[in-house]
Design a protein around this motif. Structure first.
Motif, PDB file in Angstrom:
ATOM      1  N   CYS A 161      -3.894   1.477  19.698  1.00  0.00           N
ATOM      2  CA  CYS A 161      -3.487   1.127  21.062  1.00  0.00           C
ATOM      3  C   CYS A 161      -2.895   2.318  21.793  1.00  0.00           C
ATOM      4  N   LEU A 162      -2.588   3.399  21.071  1.00  0.00           N
ATOM      5  CA  LEU A 162      -2.069   4.649  21.630  1.00  0.00           C
ATOM      6  C   LEU A 162      -0.727   4.472  22.343  1.00  0.00           C
ATOM      7  N   SER A 163       0.057   3.525  21.868  1.00  0.00           N
ATOM      8  CA  SER A 163       1.419   3.386  22.385  1.00  0.00           C
ATOM      9  C   SER A 163       2.257   4.572  21.918  1.00  0.00           C
ATOM     10  N   LEU A 164       3.065   5.106  22.824  1.00  0.00           N
ATOM     11  CA  LEU A 164       3.869   6.279  22.500  1.00  0.00           C
ATOM     12  C   LEU A 164       4.890   5.939  21.421  1.00  0.00           C
TER      13      LEU A 164
ATOM     14  N   GLY B  42       0.798  -5.201  14.237  1.00  0.00           N
ATOM     15  CA  GLY B  42      -0.629  -4.947  14.412  1.00  0.00           C
ATOM     16  C   GLY B  42      -1.035  -3.612  13.809  1.00  0.00           C
ATOM     17  N   SER B  43      -2.246  -3.550  13.268  1.00  0.00           N
ATOM     18  CA  SER B  43      -2.729  -2.305  12.675  1.00  0.00           C
ATOM     19  C   SER B  43      -3.027  -1.254  13.724  1.00  0.00           C
ATOM     20  N   CYS B  44      -3.094  -1.638  15.004  1.00  0.00           N
ATOM     21  CA  CYS B  44      -3.339  -0.661  16.061  1.00  0.00           C
ATOM     22  C   CYS B  44      -2.098   0.187  16.332  1.00  0.00           C
ATOM     23  N   CYS B  45      -0.916  -0.294  15.933  1.00  0.00           N
ATOM     24  CA  CYS B  45       0.336   0.432  16.145  1.00  0.00           C
ATOM     25  C   CYS B  45       0.657   1.311  14.943  1.00  0.00           C
ATOM     26  N   VAL B  46       1.289   2.416  15.205  1.00  0.00           N
ATOM     27  CA  VAL B  46       1.725   3.320  14.136  1.00  0.00           C
ATOM     28  C   VAL B  46       2.940   2.718  13.445  1.00  0.00           C
ATOM     29  N   ASP B  47       2.864   2.585  12.125  1.00  0.00           N
ATOM     30  CA  ASP B  47       3.936   1.955  11.351  1.00  0.00           C
ATOM     31  C   ASP B  47       4.937   3.021  10.911  1.00  0.00           C
TER      32      ASP B  47
ATOM     33  N   HIS C  37      -3.119   8.284  11.415  1.00  0.00           N
ATOM     34  CA  HIS C  37      -3.546   6.909  11.711  1.00  0.00           C
ATOM     35  C   HIS C  37      -5.063   6.868  11.834  1.00  0.00           C
ATOM     36  N   PHE C  38      -5.699   6.005  11.050  1.00  0.00           N
ATOM     37  CA  PHE C  38      -7.157   5.886  11.042  1.00  0.00           C
ATOM     38  C   PHE C  38      -7.582   4.598  11.759  1.00  0.00           C
ATOM     39  N   GLY C  39      -8.723   4.660  12.436  1.00  0.00           N
ATOM     40  CA  GLY C  39      -9.293   3.466  13.049  1.00  0.00           C
ATOM     41  C   GLY C  39      -8.826   3.248  14.479  1.00  0.00           C
TER      42      GLY C  39
ATOM     43  N   CYS D  69       3.096  -4.187  21.543  1.00  0.00           N
ATOM     44  CA  CYS D  69       2.232  -3.239  22.223  1.00  0.00           C
ATOM     45  C   CYS D  69       1.278  -4.009  23.149  1.00  0.00           C
ATOM     46  N   PRO D  70       0.618  -3.344  24.091  1.00  0.00           N
ATOM     47  CA  PRO D  70      -0.250  -4.053  25.030  1.00  0.00           C
ATOM     48  C   PRO D  70      -1.334  -4.893  24.364  1.00  0.00           C
ATOM     49  N   GLU D  71      -1.861  -4.449  23.250  1.00  0.00           N
ATOM     50  CA  GLU D  71      -2.977  -5.174  22.637  1.00  0.00           C
ATOM     51  C   GLU D  71      -2.516  -6.400  21.863  1.00  0.00           C
TER      52      GLU D  71
END
Length: 425
Positions: free
Chosen positions: A64-67, A40-45, A59-61, A281-283
């Motif tokens: 999900c702020l997963s650690l 997912g694009s919400c996770c840091v790759d 990270h732009f946009g 991740c949660p999302e």
């Protein structure tokens, strides 16, 4: 930092070249653009960033702020407009008692307005608390819920608070509904034409009924496929070990799959798997599997199905880290032996019959032959042996040895050894 990766979601990739040039010219750092992320694009790759030995990621946009585990991250959220006065009017119309206990949670797109909202809230609602995005592992707060951190006053109970979510009715809001099921939740969407504070009633019970069906599917399953849906969220390997432990306790086989973003063709290649367990991740944990051949469940549903010490409740744990050792919702496995007989609510058959190693082949065949009662065990190797096609047949030692010869030359539509196909005039 000498090497920096810029991660953009698909809708912001068009702006990535301008941002890269601006940062490179102002800082002198070597910059790379990360697009089409593995998950997912919400996770840091972090995995893609390590391919270029990056020192950090911007990270732009939406996030999900997963650690994260490996690299430092700077989040740049999208800033959406929020009229603070309209928000206060809507809150005052919904909560007439100024002493109401109110917890305000924001979508990250409105985090730039937290200070302004706090200032207006404290003037009229002295018991109001605002959550803030969890941007690092060092955040010292009483509660950390789905990327939002907050601390309640002394002797305050979270269940007594009215929770107001500022954002649209999407996946993030649904996750808060499930995690904070004991609280009364409301939603305010600044993008709606007539914005007001709306209660979120009746949505959870219907959702939990659907997920309860998946718990029964996990109980019926004999083979679980563990889908790796993230390589950057802290504790994902511990989550894999937890699923393997739960499966072992209930006599289920497990296989681990790393296929990137799951889709129908990818998972259809493994028909021997009864249920897939997604670790993400949660999302991205609540996967819509309606069109898939096998169900895709979360770790929490495996916990409900395989851990007899865990009791069913209206709370649905989205963040798998809370289920691990040290998490707020961790439940140790029961030491007492499981019941050997259990009736499936889906098939009506008896399942989880424990055939001990002392049972000989004839006794095992006699029990397995009672198809009306017992659910047959089907592991991946047994499934493969029953397939009519098991892959390329090598036929070693059964074909004569021949010298290499010249093959066809040309393209598939017209090889040189074939006559030309002339068009009829």
């Amino acid at each position: 930092m000498q090497v920096v990766c810029l991660q953009f979601p698909d809708n912001l990739l068009c702006d990535s070249p301008d941002v890269l040039l601006s940062l490179r010219n102002s800082s002198g750092a070597q910059c790379f653009i990360l697009g089409d992320t593995s998950y997912g694009s919400c996770c840091v790759d972090e995995v893609s960033a390590e391919h270029v030995q990056a020192d950090g990621i911007i990270h732009f946009g939406h996030a999900c702020l997963s650690l994260t585990i490996r690299l430092p991250v700077l989040y740049i959220f999208q800033s959406k407009p929020l009229d603070v006065q309209n928000l206060m009017n809507a809150i005052s119309a919904r909560f007439e008692d100024c002493n109401s206990s109110l917890l305000v949670i924001y979508d990250v797109a409105y985090s730039h307005k937290i200070a302004d909202v706090d200032k207006a809230l404290t003037l009229k609602f002295p018991n109001a608390v605002s959550a803030r995005p969890t941007l690092s592992n060092s955040a010292k707060e009483q509660y950390n819920c789905l990327g939002s951190s907050f601390t309640l006053p002394d002797k305050s109970i979270l269940e007594n608070y009215n929770v107001l979510y500022i954002g649209h009715d999407g996946r993030t809001f649904t996750n808060y509904l499930l995690e904070l099921a004991a609280c009364k939740l409301f939603r305010y969407d600044p993008e709606e034409t007539q914005s007001c504070v709306q209660p979120a009633d009746g949505k959870i019970s219907k959702f939990l009924m659907k997920r309860l069906h998946l718990v029964e599917r996990v109980k019926d399953a004999r083979t679980l496929g563990i889908l790796i849906g993230t390589l950057g969220v802290e504790g994902y390997l511990d989550a894999v070990d937890r699923v393997k432990l739960l499966a072992k306790k209930t006599g289920k086989k497990t296989y681990i799959f790393a296929v990137g973003r799951p889709n129908i063709p990818k998972l259809a290649n493994f028909p021997e798997v009864d249920v897939f367990v997604l670790i993400a991740c949660p999302e991205n944990s609540l996967f819509d599997w309606k069109e898939f051949y096998q169900p895709v469940v979360s770790i929490y549903e495996v916990e409900l199905a395989c851990n007899s010490a865990r009791e069913w409740s209206s709370k649905y744990v989205i963040d798998f880290r809370q289920l691990l050792s040290g998490g707020g919702d961790h439940v140790e496995l029961s030491d007492t032996p499981e019941d050997t007989l259990d009736v499936s609510l889906i098939t009506g058959k008896v399942r989880n019959i424990d055939l001990s190693s002392s049972v000989n082949d004839s006794e095992e065949r006699s029990v397995a032959a009672r198809a009306d009662l017992a659910v047959c065990v089907s592991t991946g190797s047994q499934f493969l042996s029953n397939r009519s096609w098991q892959g390329l047949e090598q036929s070693l030692g059964q074909t004569p040895v021949e010298l290499a010869s010249v093959g066809r030359i040309g393209v598939a539509s017209s090889y040189q050894s074939e006559p030309l196909q002339r068009k009829l005039e």
